[in-house]
Design a protein around this motif. Structure first.
Motif, PDB file in Angstrom:
ATOM      1  N   ALA A 217      20.669 -15.694  36.309  1.00  0.00           N
ATOM      2  CA  ALA A 217      21.392 -15.911  34.710  1.00  0.00           C
ATOM      3  C   ALA A 217      22.762 -15.622  35.313  1.00  0.00           C
ATOM      4  CB  ALA A 217      21.094 -14.688  34.506  1.00  0.00           C
ATOM      5  N   ALA A 218      23.647 -14.810  36.360  1.00  0.00           N
ATOM      6  CA  ALA A 218      25.306 -14.239  36.779  1.00  0.00           C
ATOM      7  C   ALA A 218      25.210 -15.571  37.439  1.00  0.00           C
ATOM      8  CB  ALA A 218      24.781 -13.505  37.550  1.00  0.00           C
ATOM      9  N   GLY A 219      24.683 -15.668  38.272  1.00  0.00           N
ATOM     10  CA  GLY A 219      24.276 -17.156  39.245  1.00  0.00           C
ATOM     11  C   GLY A 219      25.540 -18.311  38.455  1.00  0.00           C
ATOM     12  N   LEU A 220      24.394 -18.652  37.603  1.00  0.00           N
ATOM     13  CA  LEU A 220      24.420 -20.039  36.516  1.00  0.00           C
ATOM     14  C   LEU A 220      25.338 -20.060  35.620  1.00  0.00           C
ATOM     15  CD1 LEU A 220      20.775 -20.832  35.741  1.00  0.00           C
ATOM     16  CD2 LEU A 220      22.710 -21.875  36.948  1.00  0.00           C
ATOM     17  N   ALA A 221      25.927 -18.447  35.242  1.00  0.00           N
ATOM     18  CA  ALA A 221      26.749 -17.891  34.747  1.00  0.00           C
ATOM     19  C   ALA A 221      28.553 -19.021  35.250  1.00  0.00           C
ATOM     20  CB  ALA A 221      27.079 -16.843  33.759  1.00  0.00           C
ATOM     21  N   ILE A 222      27.996 -18.131  36.199  1.00  0.00           N
ATOM     22  CA  ILE A 222      29.709 -18.366  37.441  1.00  0.00           C
ATOM     23  C   ILE A 222      29.793 -19.722  37.292  1.00  0.00           C
ATOM     24  CG2 ILE A 222      30.986 -17.449  39.116  1.00  0.00           C
ATOM     25  CD1 ILE A 222      29.143 -14.777  38.931  1.00  0.00           C
ATOM     26  N   GLY A 223      28.585 -20.344  37.902  1.00  0.00           N
ATOM     27  CA  GLY A 223      28.622 -21.491  38.664  1.00  0.00           C
ATOM     28  C   GLY A 223      28.699 -23.098  36.968  1.00  0.00           C
ATOM     29  N   PHE A 224      28.426 -21.976  35.951  1.00  0.00           N
ATOM     30  CA  PHE A 224      28.586 -23.206  34.579  1.00  0.00           C
ATOM     31  C   PHE A 224      30.431 -23.160  33.991  1.00  0.00           C
ATOM     32  CE2 PHE A 224      24.642 -24.643  33.899  1.00  0.00           C
ATOM     33  CZ  PHE A 224      24.873 -25.948  33.490  1.00  0.00           C
ATOM     34  N   ALA A 225      30.702 -21.222  34.443  1.00  0.00           N
ATOM     35  CA  ALA A 225      31.887 -21.042  34.445  1.00  0.00           C
ATOM     36  C   ALA A 225      32.961 -21.879  34.883  1.00  0.00           C
ATOM     37  CB  ALA A 225      32.525 -19.781  34.195  1.00  0.00           C
ATOM     38  N   ALA A 226      33.016 -21.956  36.304  1.00  0.00           N
ATOM     39  CA  ALA A 226      33.839 -22.451  36.915  1.00  0.00           C
ATOM     40  C   ALA A 226      33.784 -24.290  37.120  1.00  0.00           C
ATOM     41  CB  ALA A 226      33.609 -22.179  38.649  1.00  0.00           C
ATOM     42  N   LEU A 227      32.393 -24.946  36.496  1.00  0.00           N
ATOM     43  CA  LEU A 227      32.165 -25.620  37.231  1.00  0.00           C
ATOM     44  C   LEU A 227      33.277 -26.470  35.153  1.00  0.00           C
ATOM     45  CD1 LEU A 227      30.212 -29.243  38.265  1.00  0.00           C
ATOM     46  CD2 LEU A 227      29.359 -28.181  36.138  1.00  0.00           C
ATOM     47  N   LEU A 228      33.048 -26.311  34.283  1.00  0.00           N
ATOM     48  CA  LEU A 228      33.505 -26.846  33.112  1.00  0.00           C
ATOM     49  C   LEU A 228      35.390 -26.279  33.036  1.00  0.00           C
ATOM     50  CD1 LEU A 228      31.142 -25.545  30.606  1.00  0.00           C
ATOM     51  CD2 LEU A 228      31.830 -27.301  31.566  1.00  0.00           C
ATOM     52  N   TYR A 229      35.731 -24.833  33.853  1.00  0.00           N
ATOM     53  CA  TYR A 229      37.135 -24.984  33.973  1.00  0.00           C
ATOM     54  C   TYR A 229      37.734 -25.535  34.880  1.00  0.00           C
ATOM     55  CZ  TYR A 229      41.067 -22.035  34.777  1.00  0.00           C
ATOM     56  OH  TYR A 229      42.611 -21.510  34.771  1.00  0.00           O
ATOM     57  N   ASN A 230      37.450 -25.362  35.787  1.00  0.00           N
ATOM     58  CA  ASN A 230      37.852 -26.496  37.030  1.00  0.00           C
ATOM     59  C   ASN A 230      38.475 -27.830  36.492  1.00  0.00           C
ATOM     60  OD1 ASN A 230      38.311 -24.611  38.560  1.00  0.00           O
ATOM     61  ND2 ASN A 230      36.746 -25.284  40.568  1.00  0.00           N
ATOM     62  N   ASP A 231      37.105 -28.625  35.611  1.00  0.00           N
ATOM     63  CA  ASP A 231      36.776 -30.160  35.144  1.00  0.00           C
ATOM     64  C   ASP A 231      37.851 -29.763  33.820  1.00  0.00           C
ATOM     65  OD1 ASP A 231      36.236 -32.666  33.544  1.00  0.00           O
ATOM     66  OD2 ASP A 231      34.601 -31.277  33.368  1.00  0.00           O
ATOM     67  N   TYR A 232      38.382 -29.034  32.815  1.00  0.00           N
ATOM     68  CA  TYR A 232      39.613 -28.841  31.903  1.00  0.00           C
ATOM     69  C   TYR A 232      40.649 -29.145  32.584  1.00  0.00           C
ATOM     70  CZ  TYR A 232      42.073 -27.729  28.831  1.00  0.00           C
ATOM     71  OH  TYR A 232      42.961 -26.774  27.160  1.00  0.00           O
ATOM     72  N   ARG A 233      40.779 -28.285  33.564  1.00  0.00           N
ATOM     73  CA  ARG A 233      42.377 -27.556  33.970  1.00  0.00           C
ATOM     74  C   ARG A 233      42.884 -29.328  35.505  1.00  0.00           C
ATOM     75  NH1 ARG A 233      44.590 -23.359  34.876  1.00  0.00           N
ATOM     76  NH2 ARG A 233      46.283 -24.782  34.926  1.00  0.00           N
ATOM     77  N   ALA A 234      41.548 -30.186  35.672  1.00  0.00           N
ATOM     78  CA  ALA A 234      41.646 -30.863  37.273  1.00  0.00           C
ATOM     79  C   ALA A 234      42.740 -31.083  37.425  1.00  0.00           C
ATOM     80  CB  ALA A 234      42.773 -32.597  35.493  1.00  0.00           C
ATOM     81  N   PHE A 235      42.801 -30.223  38.253  1.00  0.00           N
ATOM     82  CA  PHE A 235      43.525 -29.576  39.105  1.00  0.00           C
ATOM     83  C   PHE A 235      44.021 -30.861  40.562  1.00  0.00           C
ATOM     84  CE2 PHE A 235      41.593 -24.981  38.365  1.00  0.00           C
ATOM     85  CZ  PHE A 235      42.589 -24.853  37.619  1.00  0.00           C
ATOM     86  N   GLU A 236      44.671 -30.610  41.186  1.00  0.00           N
ATOM     87  CA  GLU A 236      45.117 -31.673  42.286  1.00  0.00           C
ATOM     88  C   GLU A 236      44.980 -31.887  43.488  1.00  0.00           C
ATOM     89  OE1 GLU A 236      46.328 -34.714  41.905  1.00  0.00           O
ATOM     90  OE2 GLU A 236      46.790 -34.553  39.442  1.00  0.00           O
ATOM     91  N   LEU A 237      43.163 -31.558  43.340  1.00  0.00           N
ATOM     92  CA  LEU A 237      42.850 -31.019  45.240  1.00  0.00           C
ATOM     93  C   LEU A 237      41.681 -32.058  45.184  1.00  0.00           C
ATOM     94  CD1 LEU A 237      42.750 -27.044  44.534  1.00  0.00           C
ATOM     95  CD2 LEU A 237      43.919 -29.105  46.209  1.00  0.00           C
ATOM     96  N   PRO A 238      40.981 -32.226  46.044  1.00  0.00           N
ATOM     97  CA  PRO A 238      39.622 -32.612  45.760  1.00  0.00           C
ATOM     98  C   PRO A 238      38.263 -33.209  45.695  1.00  0.00           C
ATOM     99  CG  PRO A 238      40.727 -32.514  48.337  1.00  0.00           C
ATOM    100  CD  PRO A 238      41.443 -31.659  47.547  1.00  0.00           C
ATOM    101  N   ARG A 239      37.959 -33.648  44.649  1.00  0.00           N
ATOM    102  CA  ARG A 239      37.083 -33.739  43.473  1.00  0.00           C
ATOM    103  C   ARG A 239      35.466 -32.635  44.446  1.00  0.00           C
ATOM    104  NH1 ARG A 239      35.043 -37.604  39.343  1.00  0.00           N
ATOM    105  NH2 ARG A 239      33.346 -36.626  38.209  1.00  0.00           N
ATOM    106  N   LEU A 240      35.354 -33.154  45.583  1.00  0.00           N
ATOM    107  CA  LEU A 240      33.967 -31.999  45.863  1.00  0.00           C
ATOM    108  C   LEU A 240      34.693 -30.661  46.254  1.00  0.00           C
ATOM    109  CD1 LEU A 240      31.839 -31.509  47.933  1.00  0.00           C
ATOM    110  CD2 LEU A 240      34.293 -32.130  49.895  1.00  0.00           C
ATOM    111  N   VAL A 241      35.694 -30.236  46.090  1.00  0.00           N
ATOM    112  CA  VAL A 241      36.581 -28.283  46.533  1.00  0.00           C
ATOM    113  C   VAL A 241      36.495 -28.346  44.534  1.00  0.00           C
ATOM    114  CG1 VAL A 241      37.821 -26.944  46.347  1.00  0.00           C
ATOM    115  CG2 VAL A 241      38.173 -29.109  48.384  1.00  0.00           C
ATOM    116  N   THR A 242      36.906 -28.528  43.690  1.00  0.00           N
ATOM    117  CA  THR A 242      37.393 -28.422  42.116  1.00  0.00           C
ATOM    118  C   THR A 242      35.718 -28.571  41.566  1.00  0.00           C
ATOM    119  OG1 THR A 242      37.545 -30.555  41.448  1.00  0.00           O
ATOM    120  CG2 THR A 242      39.106 -29.352  42.679  1.00  0.00           C
ATOM    121  N   ILE A 243      35.186 -28.982  41.871  1.00  0.00           N
ATOM    122  CA  ILE A 243      33.739 -29.696  40.848  1.00  0.00           C
ATOM    123  C   ILE A 243      32.352 -29.665  41.943  1.00  0.00           C
ATOM    124  CG2 ILE A 243      32.825 -30.865  38.642  1.00  0.00           C
ATOM    125  CD1 ILE A 243      35.271 -32.501  38.815  1.00  0.00           C
ATOM    126  N   GLY A 244      32.742 -30.003  42.700  1.00  0.00           N
ATOM    127  CA  GLY A 244      31.860 -30.241  43.529  1.00  0.00           C
ATOM    128  C   GLY A 244      30.475 -28.624  44.234  1.00  0.00           C
TER     129      GLY A 244
END
Length: 350
Positions: A217-244
């Protein structure tokens, strides 16, 4: 098959629908407050990692011919995709004003049907590599991965991960060293390694790894938080790194425990089953929403409710497509046998 994979497929499909719904709303009312919350493209990355994962766990200890493997992938992917592509081509020819991002262009249509990367002629900048059905760019990667993974079935299973990694990695390097071209840009994108990550996660799953529910549960919470935050911020980095990477974390923890098929979440499993139909057909539903927007807003006076309506309508149309087209066509094609030219090496064989 882990039932939680179907749950994640459902979430991934809903994320993509939300993302495109917001893009539609931006065209209709750029001042709507909800347009500031643009995210959801990360649903695609969840699909990519899941594909690699599923391909490994369904072939690692189930020898099959290369053509059997390819035929299963073709009959799963091609019928609905060709149907919606041809439907979009007809709409673009007869009613071009409905699909703003689609033009009737024969070479582009043929490339789309063949899953080949092609510049979409509707892009004014002439840079967007996408088929007639724009979200279908993901299927170009899917079919590319299936082609290479199928070839690697000829390799003994103990060397198969190394083979697929080396094969994809070599093409990736060559694409980046090659002169600038559409194919080089497409096959030289790091996103392809999300499939490889899924293959590695499949290997971990088959090893029998199991974590406690609180850790998962903790791992999923962290994973989804990072996924959605990085998705929203759209950092100028390879997609593999920020979302993958967050997508891989989600799949890792989601499959690190065994859970029953919860009846209370049955609706989510159904959406997971229909996720492919939902993904491919939602673009039509959202295009149609432009025509009903003035009437809906006049009635409910809420752009937020309109987005919710678009998501609900897209889901309903996708479910109809699943039950009326995808399931019956899949059953019909499953009775047809693929040509055979040899068995793959069994697990542990030289």
């Amino acid at each position: 098959m882990c039932v939680q994979l179907q749950y994640i497929r459902a979430i991934a499909a809903l994320l993509v629908i939300y993302f495109h719904a917001i893009l539609q709303l931006e065209k209709l009312n750029p001042d709507a407050w909800v347009t500031d919350y643009l995210f959801g493209k990360s649903g695609v990355d969840l699909f990519f990692v899941l594909s690699g994962f599923v391909m490994w766990i369904t072939t690692a200890d189930k020898p099959q011919t290369v053509t059997d493997f390819w035929w299963k992938r073709v009959r799963r992917v091609v019928p609905l995709y060709w149907a919606v592509t041809l439907a979009a081509a007809m709409v673009a020819l007869v009613l071009p004003q409905i699909l703003k991002s689609t033009q009737f262009d024969v070479p582009h249509i043929l490339a789309s049907l063949a899953f080949l990367p092609w510049i979409n002629p509707s892009d004014p900048a002439g840079e967007m590599i996408a088929p007639l059905i724009v979200p279908g760019w993901t299927l170009n990667y899917e079919m590319y991965f299936y082609l290479l993974f199928g070839l690697c079935l000829l390799v003994p299973v103990r060397h198969r991960i190394a083979a697929i990694t080396l094969l994809i990695g070599s093409i990736f390097v060559l694409a980046n060293l090659a002169p600038e071209s559409t194919a080089a840009r497409f096959y030289g994108d790091t996103v392809i390694f999300e499939f490889v990550a899924g293959v590695f996660l499949g290997r971990i799953y088959k090893s029998g790894l199991s974590l406690s529910a609180p850790v998962v549960a903790a791992g999923l919470a962290i994973g989804f938080a990072a996924l959605l935050y990085n998705d929203y911020r759209a950092f100028e980095l390879p997609r593999l790194v920020t979302i993958g990477i967050p997508a891989a974390i989600i799949i890792f923890f989601a499959t690190a425990t065994r859970i029953p098929d919860l009846k209370a979440w049955g609706w989510l499993r159904i959406l997971g089953d229909a996720s492919y139909s939902i993904y491919l057909t939602h673009i039509f539903t959202l295009a149609g929403s432009r025509m009903i927007y003035p009437y809906v807003i006049g009635a409910v006076e809420s752009d937020t409710l309109f987005v919710a309506l678009m998501i609900a309508m897209s889901t309903a149309v996708g479910l109809a497509s699943y039950y009326l087209f995808e399931v019956p066509v899949g059953r019909f094609l499953s009775s047809a046998n693929a040509p055979r030219f040899g068995r793959v090496a069994k697990a542990g064989s030289a």
